[in-house]
Design a protein around this motif. Structure first.
Motif, PDB file in Angstrom:
ATOM      1  N   THR A  75       8.375  -8.482  -1.889  1.00 25.25           N
ATOM      2  CA  THR A  75       8.711  -7.270  -1.137  1.00 25.25           C
ATOM      3  C   THR A  75       7.497  -6.689  -0.437  1.00 25.25           C
ATOM      4  O   THR A  75       7.540  -6.382   0.764  1.00 25.25           O
ATOM      5  CB  THR A  75       9.319  -6.208  -2.072  1.00 25.25           C
ATOM      6  OG1 THR A  75      10.486  -6.748  -2.708  1.00 25.25           O
ATOM      7  CG2 THR A  75       9.710  -4.962  -1.282  1.00 25.25           C
ATOM      8  N   THR A  76       6.404  -6.553  -1.172  1.00 23.47           N
ATOM      9  CA  THR A  76       5.214  -5.950  -0.568  1.00 23.47           C
ATOM     10  C   THR A  76       4.561  -6.894   0.446  1.00 23.47           C
ATOM     11  O   THR A  76       3.922  -6.436   1.394  1.00 23.47           O
ATOM     12  CB  THR A  76       4.188  -5.570  -1.656  1.00 23.47           C
ATOM     13  OG1 THR A  76       3.889  -6.726  -2.459  1.00 23.47           O
ATOM     14  CG2 THR A  76       4.739  -4.475  -2.557  1.00 23.47           C
ATOM     15  N   GLN A  79      13.231 -14.402   5.231  1.00 30.26           N
ATOM     16  CA  GLN A  79      12.931 -12.985   5.039  1.00 30.26           C
ATOM     17  C   GLN A  79      13.293 -12.143   6.268  1.00 30.26           C
ATOM     18  O   GLN A  79      13.036 -10.929   6.311  1.00 30.26           O
ATOM     19  CB  GLN A  79      11.445 -12.799   4.716  1.00 30.26           C
ATOM     20  CG  GLN A  79      10.973 -13.570   3.490  1.00 30.26           C
ATOM     21  CD  GLN A  79      11.722 -13.198   2.230  1.00 30.26           C
ATOM     22  OE1 GLN A  79      11.876 -12.020   1.910  1.00 30.26           O
ATOM     23  NE2 GLN A  79      12.218 -14.212   1.520  1.00 30.26           N
TER      24      GLN A  79
END
Length: 281
Positions: free
Chosen positions: A147-148, A182
């Protein structure tokens, strides 16, 4: 009767002499053939990501042989470029690709072009599995997760990211697939932030010299330079298509087959594991 025995003995002596000469000639020819093969250089076409680990494997292989193994010459380039060279007639004995596609295609082509059903052909084999990592000498990557990581890449609108050419380099293809999964690849492309390198070696150089902010590289390259934890983030193996690396024995030399077997032996696999690759079953 004595004359007959003498003549028969003479004939037997001539026959034994002829057989002895024939056997000697065969032994000499066999020794000559072995010496010729031993003196020839084993030529390997290897994917660029292998440039750090393959020299160690070759050194260990040669040291393990008595008498010492013949000279080995390696050409490093993108898998697609090497495939093109081989199909154009480049005289390699072994092809070590960074994917499975090129060796499989080459094996099929060689089988289709075989002049007879008896002509020897080889099947491709898996010798290791690569890992994909993000690398930077400009930014800290410590403590990242999926996520980061995506947030980091999207938040810096002026940062540049390099990947190897997806059409030629399997690591580049997997990097592109990851960014697409993503849903950020198209945006990065539209912003002209993706810098395409010819192969994984060049992608590493772009990132290592700081000419780009981030680079999707091979984990093995980072292991080789002993990169610090804040300099890289290793992607989870299930986050991108597996980078299974296959090889193919091209020539019929004994040395080519022997070396390919060494790559898959416990000794050869230990070198790959130590260098940042995943074990193969």
């Amino acid at each position: 009767m004595i004359k007959l025995i003498t003549i028969s003995s003479a004939c037997l002596a001539l026959t034994l002499t002829a057989c002895s000469k024939e056997q000697t000639a065969e032994l000499v020819q066999s020794d000559t053939d072995n010496a010729t093969e031993q003196s020839q250089t084993l030529r390997i076409a290897a994917a660029a990501n292998l440039s750090d680990v393959l020299p160690e494997i070759i050194a260990a292989y040669q040291a393990d042989k008595t008498p010492p193994a013949q000279a080995i010459d390696v050409t490093y380039a993108s898998s697609g470029k090497l495939y093109a060279q081989i199909t154009s007639g480049a005289p390699y004995d072994i092809f070590l690709s960074a994917n499975q596609e090129f060796p499989a295609k080459l094996a099929k082509e060689k089988l289709d072009n075989a002049k007879s059903a008896d002509e020897a052909t080889h099947e491709s084999f898996t010798y290791t599995q690569g890992q994909l990592a993000l690398y930077s000498v400009n930014k800290s990557l410590k403590g990242l997760n999926t996520t980061t990581l995506n947030a980091l890449l999207m938040s810096e609108s002026d940062s540049k990211i390099t990947i190897a050419n997806p059409e030629l380099a399997p690591y580049g293809k997997s990097a592109q697939a990851y960014l697409q999964s993503q849903n950020i690849f198209d945006t990065l492309t539209e912003q002209s932030r993706i810098i395409q390198a010819e192969n994984i070696g060049q992608a590493f150089q772009y990132a290592h010299t700081g000419n780009v902010d981030y680079g999707f590289v091979a984990q093995s390259q980072l292991t080789a330079i002993k990169a610090t934890p804040e300099q890289f983030y290793t992607l989870a193996p299930d986050a991108y298509p597996p980078i299974l690396q296959d090889g193919l024995v091209i020539s019929d030399t004994t040395a080519a087959t022997d070396f390919s077997n060494y790559l898959r032996s416990p000794a050869g696999q230990q070198y790959f594991s130590d260098a940042g690759y995943l074990a193969i079953e």
